[in-house]
Design a protein around this motif. Structure first.
Motif, PDB file in Angstrom:
ATOM      1  N   UNK A  31       0.833  -1.198   0.000  1.00  0.00           N
ATOM      2  CA  UNK A  31       0.000   0.000   0.000  1.00  0.00           C
ATOM      3  C   UNK A  31       0.875   1.259   0.000  1.00  0.00           C
ATOM      4  N   UNK A  32       0.329   2.370  -0.458  1.00  0.00           N
ATOM      5  CA  UNK A  32       1.123   3.603  -0.537  1.00  0.00           C
ATOM      6  C   UNK A  32       1.706   4.007   0.815  1.00  0.00           C
ATOM      7  N   UNK A  33       2.920   4.529   0.761  1.00  0.00           N
ATOM      8  CA  UNK A  33       3.552   5.103   1.951  1.00  0.00           C
ATOM      9  C   UNK A  33       4.557   6.154   1.493  1.00  0.00           C
ATOM     10  N   UNK A  34       4.248   7.421   1.742  1.00  0.00           N
ATOM     11  CA  UNK A  34       5.099   8.556   1.378  1.00  0.00           C
ATOM     12  C   UNK A  34       5.495   8.514  -0.106  1.00  0.00           C
ATOM     13  N   UNK A  35       4.543   8.102  -0.928  1.00  0.00           N
ATOM     14  CA  UNK A  35       4.825   7.984  -2.360  1.00  0.00           C
ATOM     15  C   UNK A  35       5.263   9.302  -2.985  1.00  0.00           C
ATOM     16  N   UNK A  36       4.668  10.409  -2.533  1.00  0.00           N
ATOM     17  CA  UNK A  36       4.989  11.695  -3.142  1.00  0.00           C
ATOM     18  C   UNK A  36       6.436  12.113  -2.872  1.00  0.00           C
ATOM     19  N   UNK A  37       7.017  11.640  -1.777  1.00  0.00           N
ATOM     20  CA  UNK A  37       8.396  11.992  -1.448  1.00  0.00           C
ATOM     21  C   UNK A  37       9.410  11.128  -2.192  1.00  0.00           C
ATOM     22  N   UNK A  38       9.023   9.906  -2.494  1.00  0.00           N
ATOM     23  CA  UNK A  38       9.963   8.952  -3.076  1.00  0.00           C
ATOM     24  C   UNK A  38       9.682   8.639  -4.542  1.00  0.00           C
ATOM     25  N   UNK A  39       8.790   9.398  -5.164  1.00  0.00           N
ATOM     26  CA  UNK A  39       8.473   9.169  -6.578  1.00  0.00           C
ATOM     27  C   UNK A  39       9.680   9.448  -7.453  1.00  0.00           C
ATOM     28  N   UNK A  40       9.731   8.789  -8.601  1.00  0.00           N
ATOM     29  CA  UNK A  40      10.824   9.014  -9.539  1.00  0.00           C
ATOM     30  C   UNK A  40      10.806  10.445 -10.078  1.00  0.00           C
ATOM     31  N   UNK A  41      11.988  10.967 -10.394  1.00  0.00           N
ATOM     32  CA  UNK A  41      12.040  12.298 -11.004  1.00  0.00           C
ATOM     33  C   UNK A  41      11.559  12.257 -12.453  1.00  0.00           C
ATOM     34  N   UNK A  42      11.736  13.367 -13.129  1.00  0.00           N
ATOM     35  CA  UNK A  42      11.203  13.535 -14.487  1.00  0.00           C
ATOM     36  C   UNK A  42      11.750  12.483 -15.437  1.00  0.00           C
ATOM     37  N   UNK A  43      10.856  11.992 -16.282  1.00  0.00           N
ATOM     38  CA  UNK A  43      11.226  11.010 -17.295  1.00  0.00           C
ATOM     39  C   UNK A  43      11.861  11.707 -18.492  1.00  0.00           C
ATOM     40  N   UNK A  44      13.066  11.271 -18.852  1.00  0.00           N
ATOM     41  CA  UNK A  44      13.770  11.841 -20.004  1.00  0.00           C
ATOM     42  C   UNK A  44      13.592  10.999 -21.258  1.00  0.00           C
ATOM     43  N   UNK A  45      13.483   9.696 -21.061  1.00  0.00           N
ATOM     44  CA  UNK A  45      13.372   8.785 -22.203  1.00  0.00           C
ATOM     45  C   UNK A  45      12.724   7.493 -21.741  1.00  0.00           C
ATOM     46  N   UNK A  46      11.920   6.921 -22.609  1.00  0.00           N
ATOM     47  CA  UNK A  46      11.253   5.660 -22.298  1.00  0.00           C
ATOM     48  C   UNK A  46      11.125   4.824 -23.563  1.00  0.00           C
ATOM     49  N   UNK A  47      11.463   3.553 -23.455  1.00  0.00           N
ATOM     50  CA  UNK A  47      11.289   2.662 -24.601  1.00  0.00           C
ATOM     51  C   UNK A  47       9.812   2.428 -24.860  1.00  0.00           C
ATOM     52  N   UNK A  48       9.480   1.965 -26.036  1.00  0.00           N
ATOM     53  CA  UNK A  48       8.082   1.770 -26.411  1.00  0.00           C
ATOM     54  C   UNK A  48       7.358   0.800 -25.489  1.00  0.00           C
ATOM     55  N   UNK A  49       8.060  -0.221 -25.031  1.00  0.00           N
ATOM     56  CA  UNK A  49       7.417  -1.194 -24.158  1.00  0.00           C
ATOM     57  C   UNK A  49       7.497  -0.815 -22.684  1.00  0.00           C
ATOM     58  N   UNK A  50       8.116   0.326 -22.374  1.00  0.00           N
ATOM     59  CA  UNK A  50       8.198   0.771 -20.991  1.00  0.00           C
ATOM     60  C   UNK A  50       9.240   0.075 -20.156  1.00  0.00           C
ATOM     61  N   UNK A  51      10.058  -0.787 -20.773  1.00  0.00           N
ATOM     62  CA  UNK A  51      11.028  -1.571 -20.008  1.00  0.00           C
ATOM     63  C   UNK A  51      12.292  -0.784 -19.683  1.00  0.00           C
ATOM     64  N   UNK A  52      12.594   0.239 -20.486  1.00  0.00           N
ATOM     65  CA  UNK A  52      13.775   1.067 -20.236  1.00  0.00           C
ATOM     66  C   UNK A  52      13.331   2.488 -19.935  1.00  0.00           C
TER      67      UNK A  52
END
Length: 302
Positions: A31-52
């Motif tokens: 379950x969520x716990x301090x998600x807003x503090x530990x969320x990933x920073x801005x996405x610069x690049x993403x593969x089509x399948x989301x794996x990278x």
């Protein structure tokens, strides 16, 4: 602002949105716990399948502005003392040697998840129990476990030897006796990755695993022929692009081998742009990655 929002592209239009719904249907996810503090920073690049994913790590924002004392003490809002009630130092005879480990939570028949963190060279069991360093990320992990019927282990690990792999194998087996229904995930930092590769390569241990994480780890091609790979164990790689200990490019090449041999293999690669050797341990979103692994594990059994 950029450092404290969840990546829309990470959740929408990717396999995660589907697999998380599977985890919910199966009745277990962290379950969520301090998600807003530990969320990933801005996405610069993403593969089509989301794996990278290439993520915008910035040392000023993600380390200096987050810590009261850089790399030594994070701001208090990132830490909760609740897990301290559940922390115990234990020892076990493993491969004929007495080894110490730190345990958070008590294993029983209702335990849902057993997660181990294996330190790297120069570390010990205390690293994975550190509340105030690594941006408070280990404290968040401990909170996620005690709040979700999990047990967390941070053992002393003998590196550079097959004995270390055998010791961790036996430690897992001992806890499985007390928590037979628990799913098992092993996260390895730096040189501890060598033990993870050993676990992946051993039949009888790899099969029941629900996930492996390599955080700033070494590269070992035997993963592509391991028992874990053959049985579809979910894998997460986390690496900093400025890591001077282990090259992210070599680890990425291994990632490509895994996806090349099996197009839909459950593996992800998180690259923290400008991040150093310890950045993945500081920045990994434990809840997102663990829930993704659990969802894959649940789907595989349906």
């Amino acid at each position: 602002m950029q450092g404290n929002f969840r990546i829309l592209g990470y959740l929408v239009g990717s396999a995660l949105a589907v697999t998380l719904s599977v985890a919910q249907a199966a009745g277990f996810e962290l379950k969520p716990y301090k998600d807003e503090l530990f969320a990933y920073p801005r996405l610069l690049e993403q593969s089509k399948d989301g794996a990278f994913l290439r993520l915008d790590y910035q040392i000023q924002r993600d380390l200096r502005d987050r810590d009261e004392i850089p790399e030594r003490r994070v701001e208090g809002r990132y830490v909760s003392s609740r897990p301290s009630w559940y922390v115990r130092e234990r020892s076990a005879v493993l491969a004929g040697n007495k080894r110490k480990h730190i345990r958070v939570g008590a294993p029983d028949a209702d335990t849902k998840l057993l997660l181990l963190y294996l330190h790297g060279k120069g570390g010990n069991r205390k690293q994975g129990n550190a509340d105030w360093t690594f941006g408070g990320n280990f404290n968040r992990l401990k909170n996620l476990m005690v709040r979700n019927r999990g047990v967390y282990l941070s053992p002393d690990v003998k590196l550079e030897s097959s004995r270390g792999t055998q010791e961790i194998r036996e430690l897992i087996a001992q806890y499985r006796e007390e928590a037979p229904q628990a799913k098992v995930i092993v996260a390895c930092g730096s040189m501890g990755s060598q033990v993870c590769y050993g676990l992946a390569d051993q039949a009888g241990v790899a099969g029941p695993l629900s996930g492996l994480m390599f955080l700033g780890g070494a590269t070992d091609r035997r993963l592509s022929t391991s028992e874990a790979y053959k049985t579809g164990v979910p894998i997460v790689f986390g690496h900093g692009s400025a890591d001077r200990v282990y090259s992210w490019e070599k680890q990425y090449q291994l990632f490509e081998v895994l996806t090349g041999k099996k197009k839909q293999y459950p593996v992800r690669f998180l690259l923290f742009e400008t991040g150093s050797h310890g950045t993945p341990i500081r920045m990994i979103d434990w809840r997102d990655e663990i829930n993704w692994m659990l969802s894959i594990s649940s789907k595989a059994r349906q």
